[in-house]
Motif scaffolding. Sequence first.
Motif, PDB file in Angstrom:
ATOM      1  N   PRO A 294       0.840  -1.215   0.000  1.00  0.00           N
ATOM      2  CA  PRO A 294       0.000   0.000   0.000  1.00  0.00           C
ATOM      3  C   PRO A 294       0.867   1.253   0.000  1.00  0.00           C
ATOM      4  N   LEU A 295       0.310   2.334  -0.511  1.00  0.00           N
ATOM      5  CA  LEU A 295       1.016   3.610  -0.485  1.00  0.00           C
ATOM      6  C   LEU A 295       1.034   4.144   0.940  1.00  0.00           C
ATOM      7  N   PRO A 296       2.164   4.670   1.373  1.00  0.00           N
ATOM      8  CA  PRO A 296       2.240   5.164   2.763  1.00  0.00           C
ATOM      9  C   PRO A 296       1.313   6.354   2.979  1.00  0.00           C
ATOM     10  N   THR A 297       0.727   6.413   4.144  1.00  0.00           N
ATOM     11  CA  THR A 297      -0.152   7.534   4.501  1.00  0.00           C
ATOM     12  C   THR A 297       0.620   8.675   5.161  1.00  0.00           C
ATOM     13  N   GLN A 298       1.796   8.375   5.673  1.00  0.00           N
ATOM     14  CA  GLN A 298       2.593   9.411   6.333  1.00  0.00           C
ATOM     15  C   GLN A 298       3.183  10.356   5.287  1.00  0.00           C
ATOM     16  N   ASN A 299       3.096  11.648   5.572  1.00  0.00           N
ATOM     17  CA  ASN A 299       3.630  12.714   4.702  1.00  0.00           C
ATOM     18  C   ASN A 299       2.960  12.732   3.318  1.00  0.00           C
ATOM     19  N   ARG A 300       1.721  12.223   3.229  1.00  0.00           N
ATOM     20  CA  ARG A 300       1.016  12.284   1.948  1.00  0.00           C
ATOM     21  C   ARG A 300       0.484  13.690   1.737  1.00  0.00           C
ATOM     22  N   PRO A 301       0.880  14.377   0.641  1.00  0.00           N
ATOM     23  CA  PRO A 301       0.443  15.764   0.422  1.00  0.00           C
ATOM     24  C   PRO A 301      -1.040  15.826   0.024  1.00  0.00           C
ATOM     25  N   GLY A 302      -1.643  16.977   0.268  1.00  0.00           N
ATOM     26  CA  GLY A 302      -3.051  17.135  -0.071  1.00  0.00           C
ATOM     27  C   GLY A 302      -3.312  17.167  -1.557  1.00  0.00           C
ATOM     28  N   SER A 303      -2.308  17.513  -2.375  1.00  0.00           N
ATOM     29  CA  SER A 303      -2.490  17.573  -3.831  1.00  0.00           C
ATOM     30  C   SER A 303      -2.253  16.225  -4.505  1.00  0.00           C
ATOM     31  N   PHE A 304      -2.015  15.159  -3.718  1.00  0.00           N
ATOM     32  CA  PHE A 304      -1.776  13.841  -4.297  1.00  0.00           C
ATOM     33  C   PHE A 304      -3.090  13.226  -4.750  1.00  0.00           C
ATOM     34  N   LYS A 305      -3.128  12.729  -6.015  1.00  0.00           N
ATOM     35  CA  LYS A 305      -4.341  12.132  -6.583  1.00  0.00           C
ATOM     36  C   LYS A 305      -4.111  10.704  -7.065  1.00  0.00           C
ATOM     37  N   GLY A 306      -3.114  10.013  -6.545  1.00  0.00           N
ATOM     38  CA  GLY A 306      -2.924   8.602  -6.851  1.00  0.00           C
ATOM     39  C   GLY A 306      -1.921   8.290  -7.921  1.00  0.00           C
ATOM     40  N   MET A 307      -1.209   9.275  -8.469  1.00  0.00           N
ATOM     41  CA  MET A 307      -0.233   9.012  -9.529  1.00  0.00           C
ATOM     42  C   MET A 307       1.054   8.442  -8.931  1.00  0.00           C
ATOM     43  N   VAL A 308       1.525   7.329  -9.538  1.00  0.00           N
ATOM     44  CA  VAL A 308       2.732   6.643  -9.085  1.00  0.00           C
ATOM     45  C   VAL A 308       3.687   6.538 -10.270  1.00  0.00           C
ATOM     46  N   GLY A 309       4.936   6.875 -10.047  1.00  0.00           N
ATOM     47  CA  GLY A 309       5.947   6.827 -11.100  1.00  0.00           C
ATOM     48  C   GLY A 309       6.952   7.943 -10.925  1.00  0.00           C
TER      49      GLY A 309
END
Length: 616
Positions: A294-309
């Motif tokens: 799973p993607l970490p929840t710690q330090n996840r920015p508010g502008s993150f929309k699920g893009m990985v790469g």
Amino acid sequence: MIKKTLLILIALFLIADTGKAGEVSLSVSAPNTVTVGQRFRVTFTANASPERFDAPSFDGFRLLSGPSQSSSTSTQIINNQVTTSISISYTYLLEALSEGSYQIEPAGVRVDGNNYLSEPFNIRVLAASDPAAPASPSQPHQEHQEPGRPEDDDIFVRVTVSNQNPYQGEQVIVSYRLYTRLPVTNYSIERLPGFQGLWSENITPRTQPAVTTEVINGVNYSVAEIRRMVVFPQRSGEIRIEPMEVGMAVRMRAPARQRPGSLFDDFFGGSPFDRFQTITHAVRSNAVSLQVKPLPTQNRPGSFKGMVGRYSMDVSLSPEELDINDAANLVITISGEGNLRMLEPPVIQMPQHLEVFDPQISDNITVNRSGISGGRTFDYLIIPRSSGEAEISVIRFSYFDPQNSRYNTLTAGPFTLQIVGEQDIAAGSTTLSDGRLLADDIRFIYTGAVNWQPVGKMFYKSPLFYVLLLAPLILLLVFLGFWRHYKRMQQDVTAIRTRKARKMAVKRLKNAALLLNKHNKEAFFDEIFRALWGYVSDKLSIPVSRLNKENVAGAFASRGVSAELASRFLEGLEECEFARFSPGGMDSPMEKTYNKALETLVTLEKELRNQGIRKK
């Protein structure tokens, strides 16, 4: 001594009389007992070259494929007599549907004007869990010499993944590679694997797969990548990729019966008169599981929309100075490697007196063996409605970098728009104190020219009024009639194939011309062969299962095609078949074969078209 023996054998072969084949027979091999859902093969074998083959109906079973035709020739030397026998086989792949006993009616062949039938046979279908079910997939119904079946280590499909422990949303390459120690003439994917919990896209190259050599446990294998996928896990946890089923045609050695103790066979390790048969074989790849993190929840920015790469962002605003009601463009381009098709536009905070339209989205996405990469552009159209200075806030785009296992945020701006000019009061709008626009509710007196309508000349109930009133109904009826005609045309599969026959033949001839320029002889003759067969199959509405020279000749005769043209067409087929399957290749020039095929198809198209006009 060895040379002398070889010379004697060759001399005997040249002077000996060719033995005559015995009585024509049609035998059948099939399992006596199967289970519900089991796939099995039924093979009809004739000991002579038939003019026509008539298959039974196979009632009670599902026909999966067939007939798959194969032929073999064996030669024996006994007492200075050379005996040559021919074997023509027609193989069908069936699936048992329900329990019970079923009788398969006889099949028939026509040889030298005489008809011959096989014996009818019974197949018993048991429940899937019935202990009386046979352990082997096929037992011969009648005595018939068959080639062996490939072992598990002769041919297999192995699936590998680029990363077995990815993050959710990370790009993973899935490769399916075929390993074989036997000659494979063709293959087809019978069932694609399931990708539940994965967003997938096929990235298999359109060209023929390259064949390499790989050594496994000291054994050389020919290896070809037959399918390549890129997947993106949509959830965390274990995700299983189901196996893929592949069917193929394999050349197997079927040795002819020989006298025991043959010095020739003992010395050379086999008879030179061994025969080969092409059999159908199916393999399943291994299953593979992904352990998705799973993607970490710690330090996840508010502008993150699920893009990985891994991504980059470029933002431009032009012009930066403009008049009221003129347009400016804010262009945001996000590039990188990842699932760019799922990329959403970033959130932008705009001043209220700027009218902003939905962005125009354009893609420059590349799909190749390495996966998905490229960029997506968002073009915003901005129109200011009041003068002054307007500031567009900082634009942020966040993504998760799986290589570094952390979130990154790209920023651009802020941007300032200098808006000059005065608001047009006559346009009928006013500006509130906070900069918003409010449409006027009391308009100014209109002072322009007015087109007055004379009294008594009203549009209502005039002839034009009724014409325009009925026009939608008439157009609707015309549209419905056209639509019904179109649907009937679409349901007529025969007519569709007939219309597309010429187009498909031209396409294949163009491919053959390219192969001619490349001097690729094997692929060239294969493409010419497919162009000729495909044209008559589509143009004359002959099913692929009944596509043979006898049926084509009969169809030509019924359509009024001249005997000379029909003979020229069949000669072209024989020439291509000889070039494709003869070990010695084809001696005639490729360009001559191409011109002959082109001239034959053009002349055939004209004759069939003229015959159709006469019938009308």
